[in-house]
Write a protein that holds these residues in place. Structure first.
Motif, short mmCIF file in Angstrom:
data_model
loop_
_atom_site.label_atom_id
_atom_site.label_comp_id
_atom_site.label_asym_id
_atom_site.label_seq_id
_atom_site.Cartn_x
_atom_site.Cartn_y
_atom_site.Cartn_z
N TRP A 127 58.18 -111.54 5.85
CA TRP A 127 57.14 -110.90 5.05
C TRP A 127 55.76 -111.14 5.64
O TRP A 127 54.88 -110.28 5.56
N LEU A 128 55.57 -112.33 6.28
CA LEU A 128 54.28 -112.63 6.86
C LEU A 128 54.04 -111.80 8.13
O LEU A 128 52.93 -111.32 8.38
N ARG A 129 55.09 -111.61 8.92
CA ARG A 129 54.94 -110.77 10.11
C ARG A 129 54.61 -109.33 9.72
O ARG A 129 53.87 -108.64 10.41
N GLU A 130 55.18 -108.91 8.59
CA GLU A 130 54.93 -107.54 8.16
C GLU A 130 53.49 -107.32 7.74
O GLU A 130 52.99 -106.19 7.77
N VAL A 131 52.80 -108.40 7.34
CA VAL A 131 51.40 -108.25 6.96
C VAL A 131 50.60 -107.62 8.10
O VAL A 131 49.72 -106.79 7.89
N ASN A 132 50.92 -108.02 9.32
CA ASN A 132 50.20 -107.48 10.47
C ASN A 132 50.38 -105.97 10.56
O ASN A 132 49.45 -105.24 10.93
N TYR A 133 51.57 -105.48 10.21
CA TYR A 133 51.81 -104.05 10.27
C TYR A 133 51.16 -103.31 9.11
O TYR A 133 50.85 -102.13 9.22
N TRP A 134 50.96 -104.02 7.98
CA TRP A 134 50.25 -103.37 6.88
C TRP A 134 48.85 -102.95 7.30
O TRP A 134 48.30 -101.97 6.79
N PHE A 135 48.26 -103.72 8.24
CA PHE A 135 46.91 -103.42 8.68
C PHE A 135 46.87 -102.41 9.82
O PHE A 135 45.81 -102.10 10.35
N THR A 136 48.01 -101.90 10.24
CA THR A 136 48.06 -100.97 11.37
C THR A 136 47.10 -99.80 11.23
O THR A 136 46.43 -99.43 12.20
N PRO A 137 46.96 -99.16 10.06
CA PRO A 137 46.00 -98.05 9.97
C PRO A 137 44.56 -98.47 10.23
O PRO A 137 43.71 -97.62 10.49
N LEU A 138 44.27 -99.77 10.16
CA LEU A 138 42.91 -100.25 10.38
C LEU A 138 42.64 -100.56 11.84
O LEU A 138 41.51 -100.83 12.22
N TYR A 139 43.68 -100.54 12.68
CA TYR A 139 43.48 -100.89 14.08
C TYR A 139 42.71 -99.80 14.81
O TYR A 139 42.87 -98.61 14.55
N PRO A 140 41.87 -100.18 15.79
CA PRO A 140 41.18 -99.17 16.59
C PRO A 140 42.13 -98.27 17.35
O PRO A 140 41.89 -97.08 17.50
N ASP A 141 43.22 -98.83 17.88
CA ASP A 141 44.18 -98.05 18.66
C ASP A 141 45.58 -98.37 18.18
O ASP A 141 46.30 -99.18 18.79
N PRO A 142 46.03 -97.78 17.07
CA PRO A 142 47.33 -98.15 16.50
C PRO A 142 48.50 -98.00 17.45
O PRO A 142 49.49 -98.71 17.33
N GLU A 143 48.40 -97.07 18.43
CA GLU A 143 49.52 -96.86 19.33
C GLU A 143 49.68 -98.00 20.32
O GLU A 143 50.66 -98.09 21.04
N ASN A 144 48.71 -98.90 20.37
CA ASN A 144 48.73 -99.97 21.37
C ASN A 144 48.48 -101.32 20.70
O ASN A 144 47.77 -102.15 21.23
N ILE A 145 49.06 -101.54 19.52
CA ILE A 145 48.64 -102.68 18.72
C ILE A 145 49.03 -104.02 19.33
O ILE A 145 48.39 -105.02 19.06
N LYS A 146 50.07 -104.07 20.17
CA LYS A 146 50.48 -105.36 20.70
C LYS A 146 49.76 -105.73 21.98
O LYS A 146 49.67 -106.90 22.33
N ASP A 147 49.27 -104.74 22.71
CA ASP A 147 48.70 -105.02 24.02
C ASP A 147 47.18 -104.85 24.07
O ASP A 147 46.51 -105.60 24.76
N GLY A 148 46.65 -103.87 23.34
CA GLY A 148 45.24 -103.55 23.51
C GLY A 148 44.33 -104.03 22.42
O GLY A 148 43.13 -103.81 22.49
N VAL A 149 44.86 -104.69 21.38
CA VAL A 149 44.04 -105.06 20.23
C VAL A 149 44.02 -106.57 20.07
O VAL A 149 45.06 -107.21 20.06
N ASN A 150 42.81 -107.12 19.93
CA ASN A 150 42.65 -108.51 19.55
C ASN A 150 42.26 -108.57 18.09
O ASN A 150 41.72 -107.62 17.54
N ARG A 151 42.52 -109.73 17.48
CA ARG A 151 42.26 -109.89 16.05
C ARG A 151 41.45 -111.15 15.82
O ARG A 151 41.54 -112.12 16.57
N ASN A 152 40.65 -111.12 14.76
CA ASN A 152 39.92 -112.31 14.32
C ASN A 152 40.11 -112.48 12.83
O ASN A 152 40.14 -111.50 12.09
N LEU A 153 40.22 -113.72 12.39
CA LEU A 153 40.18 -114.05 10.98
C LEU A 153 38.77 -114.52 10.64
O LEU A 153 38.14 -115.23 11.43
N VAL A 154 38.27 -114.15 9.46
CA VAL A 154 36.91 -114.48 9.05
C VAL A 154 36.96 -115.13 7.67
O VAL A 154 37.57 -114.59 6.75
N PHE A 155 36.30 -116.28 7.53
CA PHE A 155 36.20 -116.97 6.25
C PHE A 155 34.73 -117.10 5.90
O PHE A 155 33.92 -117.53 6.73
#
Length: 342
Positions: free
Chosen positions: A67-95
């Motif tokens: 379920w936690l891995r799936e959270v990353n896919y829930w955000f797929t529509p928010l990615y700059p380049d959804p077709e390349n989410i594993k190779d071309g996208v970096n992520r940051n967490l903000v608190f």
């Protein structure tokens, strides 16, 4: 899996996941209208924000619950380049944790002024998620907090005014009543141009658009920032204190990662189509003071920023159009920020 084990595993992966050279970044934002020699309306804002390093792959690790891995896919529509989410996208967490306060113009009046905005404080904590490529950034942020006396707006303002020997505001008994606040924010940023002019001088243009939903604020916004200077930082601009603005984490080409320096000036604008603003419309489910807000509001900021070693410091003077009917003057305030990457 027990909750404490899951939290420990998450912490382990945050600190041991494959990352770029980018470090953690701590941002401090301070805004106050005393920089413009006034003391009214949006009178003070303070926020601390921690932005994680660029995180590449830890959410895909099979050791984490499905379920936690799936959270990353829930955000797929928010990615700059959804077709390349594993190779071309970096992520940051903000608190984030922060506080804002609002006051009318007449500090001596003890009774409610029906022609001016309500007294209000907003105390909150937030969690954000960034997904970015070289020239695009998508941010989603959730802020949870309280509006009203529990936000400690009066206590914070009185402490500062006493320390600086400034007269206290007398009408805080008329502030908005306690109300839980929630705000969901999404914003997209895009770097349209980053070009050298001569030597190490260059400029870039960063556009943004987004929206906020919640009982604190509901609006759609859009704007842009132009930066010109020496060794521009590899980030997404120098925002004033607004949701979605925590974008000072350095990218791979930033001078801060090379013990370098840089300096630049910037001009930014942000316009908002406002459907709801609790600080003008009043409490959502209780009777309270309110004013007739204007539905179109804009900010313009002019500032200077510098980076040196692991630091980024900026200052901007922000000009805001009138926010409600009957407001005598538009507002100006100063916005100061310090970012340290470690």
């Amino acid at each position: 899996m027990k909750l404490k084990n899951l939290l420990a595993l998450l912490a382990l992966y945050v600190y041991t996941a494959p990352v770029t050279a980018a470090p953690w970044t701590l941002n401090l934002y301070f805004e106050n209208d005393l920089f413009a020699d006034t003391d009214q309306s949006y009178t003070n804002g303070l926020r601390l924000a921690w932005v994680s390093p660029d995180i590449d792959t830890y959410l895909y690790d099979p050791q984490l619950p499905a379920w936690l891995r799936e959270v990353n896919y829930w955000f797929t529509p928010l990615y700059p380049d959804p077709e390349n989410i594993k190779d071309g996208v970096n992520r940051n967490l903000v608190f984030t944790i922060g506080q804002q306060m609002y006051t009318p113009e007449d500090r001596e009046r003890t009774t409610l002024d029906p022609s001016d905005r309500p007294y209000a404080g907003w105390l909150y904590a937030g969690f954000g998620y960034h997904a970015k490529t070289k020239n695009r950034l998508n941010s989603v942020e959730v802020n949870l907090g309280v509006v009203g006396p529990a936000a400690l707006g009066q206590e914070a303002q009185d402490m500062v005014h006493r320390a600086r020997d400034i007269a206290l505001f007398q009408g805080w008994d008329n502030q908005l009543q306690n109300e839980p606040g929630i705000q969901l924010v999404w914003e997209n940023k895009r770097r349209l141009a980053k070009k050298p002019i001569f030597g190490r001088f260059g400029y870039d243009i960063i556009t943004h658009y987004g929206a906020s939903l919640g009982n604190v604020a509901t609006y759609a916004n859009t704007g842009a920032e132009i930066r010109f200077g020496v060794r521009l930082p590899d980030d997404f601009g120098t925002s004033s204190l607004r949701p979605g603005g925590d974008n000072s984490a350095p990218g791979n080409q930033d001078p801060r990662l090379r013990q370098g320096w840089g300096v630049h000036t910037f001009i930014s604008i942000d316009s908002r189509l406002v459907a709801h603003n609790i600080f003008l419309d009043g409490n959502s489910v209780r009777d309270s003071h309110s004013v007739d807000k204007k539905y179109l509001v804009a900010d313009a900021a002019f500032g200077i920023a510098g980076v040196y070693n692991k630091w980024k410091v900026s200052y901007a003077q922000v000009y805001r159009t009138k926010e409600f009917k009957g407001q005598e003057d538009a507002q100006s305030y100063g916005s100061f920020s310090v970012a340290y990457s470690y």
